[in-house]
Design a protein around this motif. Structure first.
Motif, mmCIF file in Angstrom:
data_model
loop_
_atom_site.group_PDB
_atom_site.id
_atom_site.type_symbol
_atom_site.label_atom_id
_atom_site.label_comp_id
_atom_site.label_asym_id
_atom_site.label_seq_id
_atom_site.Cartn_x
_atom_site.Cartn_y
_atom_site.Cartn_z
ATOM 1 N N ASN A 195 15.023 38.727 28.737
ATOM 2 C CA ASN A 195 15.479 39.085 28.100
ATOM 3 C C ASN A 195 14.584 39.371 26.583
ATOM 4 O O ASN A 195 15.082 40.174 25.832
ATOM 5 C CB ASN A 195 17.095 38.220 27.445
ATOM 6 N N ASP A 196 13.120 38.672 27.451
ATOM 7 C CA ASP A 196 12.145 39.131 26.059
ATOM 8 C C ASP A 196 11.960 40.626 26.627
ATOM 9 O O ASP A 196 12.057 41.128 27.522
ATOM 10 C CB ASP A 196 10.797 38.454 26.308
ATOM 11 N N LEU A 197 11.661 41.721 25.746
ATOM 12 C CA LEU A 197 11.313 43.094 25.766
ATOM 13 C C LEU A 197 9.502 42.486 25.619
ATOM 14 O O LEU A 197 7.924 41.757 25.192
ATOM 15 C CB LEU A 197 11.040 43.682 24.468
ATOM 16 N N PHE A 198 8.273 42.379 26.729
ATOM 17 C CA PHE A 198 7.015 42.775 27.052
ATOM 18 C C PHE A 198 5.765 43.982 26.925
ATOM 19 O O PHE A 198 6.566 44.887 28.128
ATOM 20 C CB PHE A 198 6.679 41.277 27.836
ATOM 21 N N ALA A 199 4.971 43.507 27.102
ATOM 22 C CA ALA A 199 3.781 44.950 27.273
ATOM 23 C C ALA A 199 3.780 44.981 28.708
ATOM 24 O O ALA A 199 3.866 44.304 29.411
ATOM 25 C CB ALA A 199 2.906 44.876 27.198
ATOM 26 N N VAL A 200 4.203 46.246 29.504
ATOM 27 C CA VAL A 200 3.418 46.388 31.012
ATOM 28 C C VAL A 200 2.895 47.917 31.231
ATOM 29 O O VAL A 200 2.807 49.071 30.033
ATOM 30 C CB VAL A 200 5.221 46.927 31.887
ATOM 31 N N GLU A 201 2.025 47.141 31.888
ATOM 32 C CA GLU A 201 1.674 49.515 32.407
ATOM 33 C C GLU A 201 2.736 49.297 33.263
ATOM 34 O O GLU A 201 2.783 49.368 34.889
ATOM 35 C CB GLU A 201 0.623 48.745 32.917
ATOM 36 N N VAL A 202 3.448 51.081 33.304
ATOM 37 C CA VAL A 202 4.173 51.622 34.090
ATOM 38 C C VAL A 202 3.210 52.506 35.488
ATOM 39 O O VAL A 202 2.416 53.440 34.637
ATOM 40 C CB VAL A 202 4.801 53.072 33.494
ATOM 41 N N VAL A 203 3.670 51.892 37.175
ATOM 42 C CA VAL A 203 3.218 52.307 37.689
ATOM 43 C C VAL A 203 3.764 52.909 38.764
ATOM 44 O O VAL A 203 5.040 52.201 38.255
ATOM 45 C CB VAL A 203 1.858 51.816 38.161
ATOM 46 N N VAL A 204 3.921 53.152 39.969
ATOM 47 C CA VAL A 204 4.703 54.145 40.910
ATOM 48 C C VAL A 204 4.471 53.356 42.137
ATOM 49 O O VAL A 204 2.853 53.482 42.299
ATOM 50 C CB VAL A 204 5.545 55.288 40.869
ATOM 51 N N ALA A 205 4.849 52.469 43.281
ATOM 52 C CA ALA A 205 4.110 52.139 44.162
ATOM 53 C C ALA A 205 5.302 51.368 44.925
ATOM 54 O O ALA A 205 7.112 51.268 44.511
ATOM 55 C CB ALA A 205 2.713 51.208 44.157
ATOM 56 N N THR A 206 5.291 51.536 46.449
ATOM 57 C CA THR A 206 5.773 50.450 46.907
ATOM 58 C C THR A 206 5.428 49.395 47.521
ATOM 59 O O THR A 206 4.315 48.997 47.965
ATOM 60 C CB THR A 206 6.486 51.306 48.134
#
Length: 127
Positions: free
Chosen positions: A111-122
């Motif tokens: 339930n934390d908000l945290f930093a990510v890099e958005v990517v798209v892959a399978t």
């Protein structure tokens, strides 16, 4: 020192309320409406960056190629590959065929908000 890149934000319609940090996928044929990702194999396109409480407000979606704040569905470690849980929160990829929507840039508790890099892959075998 933690940092993340600037988000690439696009505005989409939403047919129901969507909480900040949830993964979303396209809905309908027009390609202008998003709904919460509901499975680890959903083809999510990004992560909502505002509290999209009604379709009149619109959902600000961080798309691949930039940073975002995501809502953790479990304990996350920096570097984990992430996919949508049944409620749109992000969880660790755990099977071949999971649709990766982000890479964690910092540790997070559920339930934390945290930093990510958005990517798209399978995900494939060995991830």
């Amino acid at each position: 020192m933690a940092s993340h890149s600037e988000p690439r934000i696009y505005l989409f319609k939403n047919s129901a309320a969507i909480a900040k940090g949830k993964a979303v996928k396209l809905s309908g044929s027009a390609g202008d409406t998003v709904v919460v990702g509901a499975a680890n194999t959903d083809r999510c396109i990004g992560i909502v960056q505002n509290e999209a409480s009604s379709s009149l407000e619109g959902a600000e979606v961080a798309l691949p190629g930039g940073g975002a704040k995501a809502l953790a569905g479990e304990a996350i470690s920096a570097g984990d590959y992430l996919c949508s849980h049944t409620d749109g929160r992000l969880v660790k990829v755990n099977a071949e065929g999971d649709h990766i929507i982000a890479i964690a840039m910092q540790d997070a508790a559920e339930n934390d908000l945290f930093a990510v890099e958005v990517v798209v892959a399978t995900a494939h075998a060995g991830l």
